[in-house]
Design an enzyme around this catalytic site. Structure first.
Site, mmCIF file in Angstrom:
data_model
loop_
_atom_site.group_PDB
_atom_site.id
_atom_site.type_symbol
_atom_site.label_atom_id
_atom_site.label_comp_id
_atom_site.label_asym_id
_atom_site.label_seq_id
_atom_site.Cartn_x
_atom_site.Cartn_y
_atom_site.Cartn_z
ATOM 1 N N HIS A 264 -21.451 25.115 31.086
ATOM 2 C CA HIS A 264 -20.684 25.229 29.852
ATOM 3 C C HIS A 264 -21.584 25.580 28.683
ATOM 4 O O HIS A 264 -22.708 25.084 28.589
ATOM 5 C CB HIS A 264 -19.971 23.897 29.559
ATOM 6 N N HIS B 82 -24.993 24.686 29.954
ATOM 7 C CA HIS B 82 -25.469 23.406 30.462
ATOM 8 C C HIS B 82 -24.592 22.814 31.560
ATOM 9 O O HIS B 82 -23.402 23.072 31.619
ATOM 10 C CB HIS B 82 -25.527 22.382 29.326
ATOM 11 N N ARG C 231 -25.202 27.256 22.159
ATOM 12 C CA ARG C 231 -25.652 26.105 22.953
ATOM 13 C C ARG C 231 -25.202 26.331 24.387
ATOM 14 O O ARG C 231 -24.052 26.607 24.659
ATOM 15 C CB ARG C 231 -25.047 24.806 22.421
ATOM 16 N N TYR D 131 -17.168 16.178 23.055
ATOM 17 C CA TYR D 131 -17.330 16.247 24.505
ATOM 18 C C TYR D 131 -16.951 14.893 25.085
ATOM 19 O O TYR D 131 -17.505 13.869 24.694
ATOM 20 C CB TYR D 131 -18.780 16.496 24.908
ATOM 21 N N ARG E 61 1.122 15.402 4.782
ATOM 22 C CA ARG E 61 -0.133 14.635 4.751
ATOM 23 C C ARG E 61 -1.262 15.329 5.505
ATOM 24 O O ARG E 61 -2.425 15.037 5.309
ATOM 25 C CB ARG E 61 0.076 13.246 5.365
#
Length: 182
Positions: A120, A63, A60, A133, A25
């Site tokens: 991060h 931060h 990104r 997150y 599945r």
């Protein structure tokens, strides 16, 4: 045990590798179990959870939230693949100013446990990536900041990534105020 916990180069930061249940599945992955986290000495009191969708070549970060709204994070990739990076910002830490790199991807289902005092960020390697997150404090715009992506020598795969203007304008590591202590 249903979760392997591997130490990283950064003190207090761990790669969490859950057991994957697969059959005809598909797959099932448990990403959090309060008792398992607590027995390992990991934070269990999460206040907020969110996700980002990013395209190939997006960077990104890096931060973090400043005190008194700093937080511990658990991040993982449910779709795609990213180069995930943490940087130790805790003055007095043996790994202060150092970074570690993780390959987060949906096939491996690995997660990163990021304690307070670490920045991060991530770079998207696949066509698209979705990161989850889980954080211990609610997002606080007045405490949200970071350090510039290219200020600590991280070997990013791209010298000109797709980024927000805000991230491009973050202060370099050397200019950052020492706001975290080990």
């Amino acid at each position: 045990m249903m979760l392997d916990i591997k130490e990283s180069k950064i003190i207090g930061c761990y790669e969490l590798i859950p057991r994957i249940f697969s059959d005809n599945r598909g797959r099932f992955v448990k990403t959090f179990h309060e008792e398992v986290f607590a027995q390992a000495g990991l934070e269990t009191n999460f206040a907020e959870e969110y996700y980002s969708v990013s395209h190939k070549g997006v960077l990104r970060g890096l931060h973090f939230q400043k005190p008194p709204r700093e937080h511990t994070k658990v991040v993982y990739c449910v779709h795609g693949e990213v180069m995930d990076v943490v940087v130790d910002l805790r003055v007095g830490s043996p790994t202060y100013g150092k970074y570690d790199i993780f390959d987060l991807n949906s096939d491996k289902a690995n997660m990163i446990y990021i304690p307070k005092g670490l920045a991060h960020g991530f770079y998207v390697k696949s066509n698209q990536a979705i990161l989850i997150y889980k954080v211990t404090t609610v997002y606080s715009p007045e405490n949200d900041t970071g350090i510039r992506w290219d200020s600590v020598g991280i070997p990013w795969p791209n010298d000109n990534p797709i980024m927000s203007e805000r991230d491009r304008m973050l202060p370099v590591f050397e200019e950052m105020q020492n706001i975290f202590t080990y």
